[in-house]
Design a protein around this motif. Structure first.
Motif, PDB file in Angstrom:
ATOM      1  N   ILE A 137       0.839  -1.199   0.000  1.00  0.00           N
ATOM      2  CA  ILE A 137       0.000   0.000   0.000  1.00  0.00           C
ATOM      3  C   ILE A 137       0.877   1.254   0.000  1.00  0.00           C
ATOM      4  O   ILE A 137       1.855   1.339   0.745  1.00  0.00           O
ATOM      5  CB  ILE A 137      -0.930   0.011   1.236  1.00  0.00           C
ATOM      6  N   ASP A 138       0.513   2.205  -0.832  1.00  0.00           N
ATOM      7  CA  ASP A 138       1.221   3.483  -0.878  1.00  0.00           C
ATOM      8  C   ASP A 138       1.134   4.172   0.485  1.00  0.00           C
ATOM      9  O   ASP A 138       0.061   4.238   1.101  1.00  0.00           O
ATOM     10  CB  ASP A 138       0.597   4.371  -1.959  1.00  0.00           C
ATOM     11  N   GLU A 139       2.247   4.713   0.957  1.00  0.00           N
ATOM     12  CA  GLU A 139       2.302   5.269   2.306  1.00  0.00           C
ATOM     13  C   GLU A 139       2.275   6.802   2.322  1.00  0.00           C
ATOM     14  O   GLU A 139       2.926   7.441   3.138  1.00  0.00           O
ATOM     15  CB  GLU A 139       3.558   4.758   3.024  1.00  0.00           C
ATOM     16  N   ARG A 140       1.501   7.398   1.476  1.00  0.00           N
ATOM     17  CA  ARG A 140       1.428   8.858   1.440  1.00  0.00           C
ATOM     18  C   ARG A 140       0.529   9.408   2.555  1.00  0.00           C
ATOM     19  O   ARG A 140       0.509  10.610   2.808  1.00  0.00           O
ATOM     20  CB  ARG A 140       0.916   9.331   0.088  1.00  0.00           C
ATOM     21  N   ILE A 141      -0.222   8.532   3.194  1.00  0.00           N
ATOM     22  CA  ILE A 141      -1.034   8.938   4.336  1.00  0.00           C
ATOM     23  C   ILE A 141      -0.418   8.346   5.592  1.00  0.00           C
ATOM     24  O   ILE A 141       0.501   7.526   5.530  1.00  0.00           O
ATOM     25  CB  ILE A 141      -2.500   8.493   4.193  1.00  0.00           C
ATOM     26  N   SER A 142      -0.924   8.737   6.741  1.00  0.00           N
ATOM     27  CA  SER A 142      -0.403   8.242   8.010  1.00  0.00           C
ATOM     28  C   SER A 142      -0.533   6.725   8.103  1.00  0.00           C
ATOM     29  O   SER A 142      -1.532   6.131   7.673  1.00  0.00           O
ATOM     30  CB  SER A 142      -1.170   8.883   9.172  1.00  0.00           C
ATOM     31  N   LEU A 143       0.498   6.084   8.652  1.00  0.00           N
ATOM     32  CA  LEU A 143       0.481   4.631   8.823  1.00  0.00           C
ATOM     33  C   LEU A 143      -0.651   4.175   9.727  1.00  0.00           C
ATOM     34  O   LEU A 143      -1.045   3.009   9.699  1.00  0.00           O
ATOM     35  CB  LEU A 143       1.826   4.169   9.393  1.00  0.00           C
ATOM     36  N   ASP A 144      -1.199   5.103  10.539  1.00  0.00           N
ATOM     37  CA  ASP A 144      -2.303   4.748  11.427  1.00  0.00           C
ATOM     38  C   ASP A 144      -3.539   4.334  10.643  1.00  0.00           C
ATOM     39  O   ASP A 144      -4.418   3.632  11.175  1.00  0.00           O
ATOM     40  CB  ASP A 144      -2.669   5.943  12.324  1.00  0.00           C
ATOM     41  N   PHE A 145      -3.628   4.760   9.398  1.00  0.00           N
ATOM     42  CA  PHE A 145      -4.811   4.476   8.591  1.00  0.00           C
ATOM     43  C   PHE A 145      -4.562   3.410   7.524  1.00  0.00           C
ATOM     44  O   PHE A 145      -5.387   3.197   6.645  1.00  0.00           O
ATOM     45  CB  PHE A 145      -5.319   5.766   7.930  1.00  0.00           C
ATOM     46  N   ILE A 146      -3.418   2.766   7.605  1.00  0.00           N
ATOM     47  CA  ILE A 146      -3.088   1.677   6.678  1.00  0.00           C
ATOM     48  C   ILE A 146      -3.223   0.358   7.420  1.00  0.00           C
ATOM     49  O   ILE A 146      -2.650   0.182   8.500  1.00  0.00           O
ATOM     50  CB  ILE A 146      -1.658   1.846   6.121  1.00  0.00           C
ATOM     51  N   PRO A 147      -3.994  -0.594   6.875  1.00  0.00           N
ATOM     52  CA  PRO A 147      -4.205  -1.875   7.571  1.00  0.00           C
ATOM     53  C   PRO A 147      -2.890  -2.599   7.839  1.00  0.00           C
ATOM     54  O   PRO A 147      -1.990  -2.629   6.991  1.00  0.00           O
ATOM     55  CB  PRO A 147      -5.076  -2.672   6.587  1.00  0.00           C
TER      56      PRO A 147
END
Length: 299
Positions: A137-147
């Protein structure tokens, strides 16, 4: 691998004892030793679509801990030789479907049980797919919102031969057979037989059925139904004889031929020992095995 081999491979892992050997040998997690395999229960469910059944199979086990809680094991068996880069996503989907099924059966459930996802890969190609979903998954957002999800990989071709032999169980023998050239297995036949002698008869029978489907095409007559472990040495000796004929036709080296001869003779010696215990005369044993009477007396 043809369909029969796939079926027999999955059947091996339908035995709690082999499941125990798989986890203890390959999963270095502290909770494994706290599992009560005597109460392991296989769940009769599958989340594999019909289009994928030729490429993979799944097994689900419910196993209680000695402390009383329980865990689910989701084992995905990957039969295809190519590597699926998005395997983490597939296994996550199967795991979520298992959770949905559990909630459907117990709608009052307030907390989901732990599910340990295992990928069992027996292909030839090195497994290179990410084991962590976040790596896909692309990590352009906070890791808190990546499963966050990870499966546990067991790739047979990543084990060294010495380590497999040191296991001294059917998991080691299974992985060894699948990852070793046929002629190189000949000197190891006796060790495989010794392992089979330690196993429960139904597991030994399942293993021999798997050997039959793994090596033979079409299926030979030498293994039809193994009900007692004492039959295994003779049947494996027959297999070695078949290997010998094939290798000699291919003009293999004298060293390999010598290994084949010794493997066959050891199988005959084991058969002779068992016939002696049954009270058969030395002359009759010699006729069956081809060993000399003197050699039979000294066994």
């Amino acid at each position: 691998m043809h369909h029969l081999h796939d079926h027999n491979y999955k059947n091996l892992f339908s035995h709690p004892q082999l499941l125990k050997e798989l986890l203890i040998s390959c999963v270095p997690e502290p909770w494994v030793t706290d599992l009560d395999f005597t109460r392991a229960c296989r769940i009769d469910k599958s989340f594999i679509t019909s289009s994928q059944k030729k490429l993979e199979s799944d097994l689900i086990w419910q196993i209680p801990f000695l402390s009383g809680q329980e865990i689910y094991l989701y084992i995905l068996i990957e039969f295809q030789s190519t590597v699926d880069h998005f395997m983490a996503l597939r296994i996550l989907r199967y795991t979520l479907e298992l959770y949905s099924s559990l909630l459907k059966d117990k709608p009052a459930m307030k907390k989901l049980p732990a599910v340990f996802p295992i990928l069992l890969y027996n292909g030839d190609e090195r497994w290179t797919a990410p084991e962590n979903l976040s790596d896909l998954i692309d990590e352009r957002i906070s890791l808190d919102f990546i499963p966050r999800f990870r499966y546990f990989k067991i790739a047979e071709n990543e084990f060294e031969r010495d380590k497999l032999l040191a296991l001294r169980n059917l998991i080691g023998a299974l992985f060894l057979v699948e990852t070793t050239e046929r002629e190189a297995l000949v000197p190891l036949v006796k060790q495989i037989v010794d392992i089979l002698k330690q196993e429960q008869p139904e597991i030994a029978k399942a293993f021999v059925s798997w050997l039959q489907s793994f090596f033979a095409d079409p299926v030979p007559d030498w293994v039809t139904d193994v009900s007692q472990l004492t039959e295994v040495p003779t049947m494996l000796a027959t297999t070695v004889q078949k290997w010998k004929e094939e290798l000699l036709e291919q003009g293999k080296s004298e060293g390999i031929r010598e290994g084949l001869r010794e493997g066959i003779r050891e199988g005959m010696r084991e058969t002779a020992r068992k016939l002696k215990k049954k009270g058969m005369s030395f002359t009759e044993i010699a006729e069956v095995t081809g060993l000399s009477i003197e050699e039979i007396k000294n066994l």
